[in-house]
Write a protein that holds these residues in place. Structure first.
Motif, PDB file in Angstrom:
ATOM      1  N   LEU A 196      -6.249 -14.852  10.978  1.00 33.67           N
ATOM      2  CA  LEU A 196      -7.080 -13.850  10.328  1.00 33.67           C
ATOM      3  C   LEU A 196      -8.196 -14.491   9.515  1.00 33.67           C
ATOM      4  CD1 LEU A 196      -4.501 -11.292   8.882  1.00 33.67           C
ATOM      5  CD2 LEU A 196      -5.931 -11.027  10.899  1.00 33.67           C
ATOM      6  N   LEU A 197      -9.274 -13.733   9.384  1.00 33.88           N
ATOM      7  CA  LEU A 197     -10.325 -14.061   8.434  1.00 33.88           C
ATOM      8  C   LEU A 197      -9.971 -13.392   7.107  1.00 33.88           C
ATOM      9  CD1 LEU A 197     -13.429 -13.542  10.737  1.00 33.88           C
ATOM     10  CD2 LEU A 197     -12.467 -15.723   9.969  1.00 33.88           C
ATOM     11  N   GLY A 198     -10.545 -13.884   6.034  1.00 35.98           N
ATOM     12  CA  GLY A 198     -10.229 -13.375   4.701  1.00 35.98           C
ATOM     13  C   GLY A 198     -10.425 -11.886   4.546  1.00 35.98           C
ATOM     14  N   PHE A 199     -11.527 -11.342   5.089  1.00 42.82           N
ATOM     15  CA  PHE A 199     -11.768  -9.911   4.910  1.00 42.82           C
ATOM     16  C   PHE A 199     -10.725  -9.087   5.650  1.00 42.82           C
ATOM     17  CE2 PHE A 199     -13.964 -10.293   8.922  1.00 42.82           C
ATOM     18  CZ  PHE A 199     -13.826  -9.039   9.513  1.00 42.82           C
ATOM     19  N   SER A 200     -10.211  -9.577   6.773  1.00 43.31           N
ATOM     20  CA  SER A 200      -9.148  -8.866   7.496  1.00 43.31           C
ATOM     21  C   SER A 200      -7.841  -8.922   6.718  1.00 43.31           C
ATOM     22  CB  SER A 200      -8.937  -9.455   8.887  1.00 43.31           C
ATOM     23  OG  SER A 200     -10.077  -9.289   9.680  1.00 43.31           O
ATOM     24  N   LEU A 201      -7.573 -10.062   6.103  1.00 44.39           N
ATOM     25  CA  LEU A 201      -6.359 -10.203   5.303  1.00 44.39           C
ATOM     26  C   LEU A 201      -6.371  -9.216   4.143  1.00 44.39           C
ATOM     27  CD1 LEU A 201      -3.735 -11.795   4.873  1.00 44.39           C
ATOM     28  CD2 LEU A 201      -5.034 -13.385   3.472  1.00 44.39           C
ATOM     29  N   GLN A 202      -7.536  -8.975   3.572  1.00 43.81           N
ATOM     30  CA  GLN A 202      -7.639  -8.047   2.443  1.00 43.81           C
ATOM     31  C   GLN A 202      -7.445  -6.591   2.863  1.00 43.81           C
ATOM     32  OE1 GLN A 202      -7.651  -9.117  -0.736  1.00 43.81           O
ATOM     33  NE2 GLN A 202      -7.406 -11.064   0.301  1.00 43.81           N
ATOM     34  N   SER A 203      -7.503  -6.315   4.168  1.00 43.77           N
ATOM     35  CA  SER A 203      -7.351  -4.930   4.635  1.00 43.77           C
ATOM     36  C   SER A 203      -5.908  -4.574   4.980  1.00 43.77           C
ATOM     37  CB  SER A 203      -8.259  -4.675   5.846  1.00 43.77           C
ATOM     38  OG  SER A 203      -7.771  -5.375   6.987  1.00 43.77           O
ATOM     39  N   ILE A 204      -4.986  -5.539   4.872  1.00 44.99           N
ATOM     40  CA  ILE A 204      -3.601  -5.216   5.206  1.00 44.99           C
ATOM     41  C   ILE A 204      -2.955  -4.438   4.061  1.00 44.99           C
ATOM     42  CG2 ILE A 204      -3.392  -7.213   6.736  1.00 44.99           C
ATOM     43  CD1 ILE A 204      -1.662  -8.542   4.628  1.00 44.99           C
ATOM     44  N   THR A 205      -1.935  -3.678   4.404  1.00 43.31           N
ATOM     45  CA  THR A 205      -1.234  -2.870   3.406  1.00 43.31           C
ATOM     46  C   THR A 205       0.258  -3.172   3.466  1.00 43.31           C
ATOM     47  OG1 THR A 205      -1.064  -1.038   4.986  1.00 43.31           O
ATOM     48  CG2 THR A 205      -2.926  -0.994   3.456  1.00 43.31           C
ATOM     49  N   PRO A 206       0.939  -3.117   2.330  1.00 42.21           N
ATOM     50  CA  PRO A 206       2.377  -3.414   2.315  1.00 42.21           C
ATOM     51  C   PRO A 206       3.185  -2.307   2.986  1.00 42.21           C
ATOM     52  CG  PRO A 206       1.614  -2.836   0.122  1.00 42.21           C
ATOM     53  CD  PRO A 206       0.415  -2.847   0.999  1.00 42.21           C
ATOM     54  N   TRP A 207       4.268  -2.712   3.617  1.00 44.27           N
ATOM     55  CA  TRP A 207       5.212  -1.769   4.185  1.00 44.27           C
ATOM     56  C   TRP A 207       6.108  -1.325   3.045  1.00 44.27           C
ATOM     57  CZ3 TRP A 207      10.077  -2.810   7.491  1.00 44.27           C
ATOM     58  CH2 TRP A 207      10.461  -1.648   8.162  1.00 44.27           C
ATOM     59  N   PRO A 208       6.250  -0.007   2.809  1.00 40.96           N
ATOM     60  CA  PRO A 208       6.972   0.456   1.621  1.00 40.96           C
ATOM     61  C   PRO A 208       8.446   0.053   1.571  1.00 40.96           C
ATOM     62  CG  PRO A 208       6.100   2.318   2.908  1.00 40.96           C
ATOM     63  CD  PRO A 208       5.698   1.062   3.599  1.00 40.96           C
ATOM     64  N   ASN A 209       9.085  -0.145   2.720  1.00 41.38           N
ATOM     65  CA  ASN A 209      10.523  -0.444   2.735  1.00 41.38           C
ATOM     66  C   ASN A 209      10.858  -1.922   2.603  1.00 41.38           C
ATOM     67  OD1 ASN A 209      10.854   2.275   3.156  1.00 41.38           O
ATOM     68  ND2 ASN A 209      11.007   2.088   5.368  1.00 41.38           N
ATOM     69  N   ASN A 210       9.843  -2.792   2.736  1.00 40.86           N
ATOM     70  CA  ASN A 210      10.107  -4.225   2.701  1.00 40.86           C
ATOM     71  C   ASN A 210       8.866  -4.942   2.158  1.00 40.86           C
ATOM     72  OD1 ASN A 210      10.584  -6.948   3.270  1.00 40.86           O
ATOM     73  ND2 ASN A 210      11.718  -6.485   5.130  1.00 40.86           N
ATOM     74  N   PRO A 211       8.951  -5.563   0.977  1.00 39.29           N
ATOM     75  CA  PRO A 211       7.769  -6.176   0.373  1.00 39.29           C
ATOM     76  C   PRO A 211       7.272  -7.426   1.101  1.00 39.29           C
ATOM     77  CG  PRO A 211       9.701  -6.606  -0.962  1.00 39.29           C
ATOM     78  CD  PRO A 211      10.135  -5.661   0.129  1.00 39.29           C
ATOM     79  N   SER A 212       8.026  -7.929   2.083  1.00 40.09           N
ATOM     80  CA  SER A 212       7.575  -9.117   2.807  1.00 40.09           C
ATOM     81  C   SER A 212       6.935  -8.764   4.155  1.00 40.09           C
ATOM     82  CB  SER A 212       8.731 -10.096   3.008  1.00 40.09           C
ATOM     83  OG  SER A 212       9.721  -9.522   3.822  1.00 40.09           O
ATOM     84  N   ILE A 213       6.775  -7.475   4.430  1.00 37.03           N
ATOM     85  CA  ILE A 213       6.143  -7.028   5.669  1.00 37.03           C
ATOM     86  C   ILE A 213       4.910  -6.200   5.313  1.00 37.03           C
ATOM     87  CG2 ILE A 213       6.409  -5.640   7.765  1.00 37.03           C
ATOM     88  CD1 ILE A 213       9.370  -6.344   7.739  1.00 37.03           C
TER      89      ILE A 213
END
Length: 159
Positions: A15-32
């Protein structure tokens, strides 16, 4: 997740940095995290080391800038003293600790580094918990990484 969709969960997603900033956490697991509806946990990023905060035998926090965004990375150096790692075999722990120290020595201001690791969140900000580092010596490494990210984005991540 669709049965037809290949899993990105157990691979290092480039990933590029701007793509990494667009990810969102999965509510059931903080590592996904979610990237365009696909679950991810590991990434590969590449950029210039623009900051370095070294605490001997604790951690090295550094920032990579790939031209699209700055990405905070954390390399743990407390493998031999942290209870988190206590369940590992002593010989394995020694190897991991020695590798982390070598990585910390290699990560210097102005160097171009390729980092692989787990996406994590600390105080609400995304960071990469480093598993390995390669200092790039190829002057084309940044361009090739950017082209790989664009191609993979179109074919796998966002397509």
């Amino acid at each position: 997740m669709d049965q037809q969709t290949p899993s990105l969960l157990h691979i290092h997603v480039k990933l590029l940095g701007f793509s990494l900033q667009s990810i969102t956490p999965w509510p059931n697991n903080p590592s996904i995290f979610y990237l365009n509806g696909k679950r991810i946990s590991r990434v590969e990023i590449l950029g210039v080391v623009t900051s370095r905060d070294y605490k001997p035998n604790k951690f090295l926090r550094f920032t990579l800038d790939d031209g699209t965004h700055s990405i905070t990375c954390i390399l743990w150096l407390n493998h031999l003293t942290s209870p988190f790692f206590a369940s590992r075999q002593p010989a394995t722990l020694r190897v991991i600790s020695d590798l982390a120290k070598c990585f910390a020595d290699d990560i210097q201001f102005g160097k171009v580094a390729r980092v692989r690791g787990r996406v994590s969140s600390y105080r609400g900000d995304l960071q990469v918990t480093v598993s390995d580092v390669v200092i790039e010596r190829d002057p084309d490494a940044e361009t090739l990484h950017r082209l790989d990210c664009i191609s993979l984005g179109r074919r796998c991540y966002f397509g």
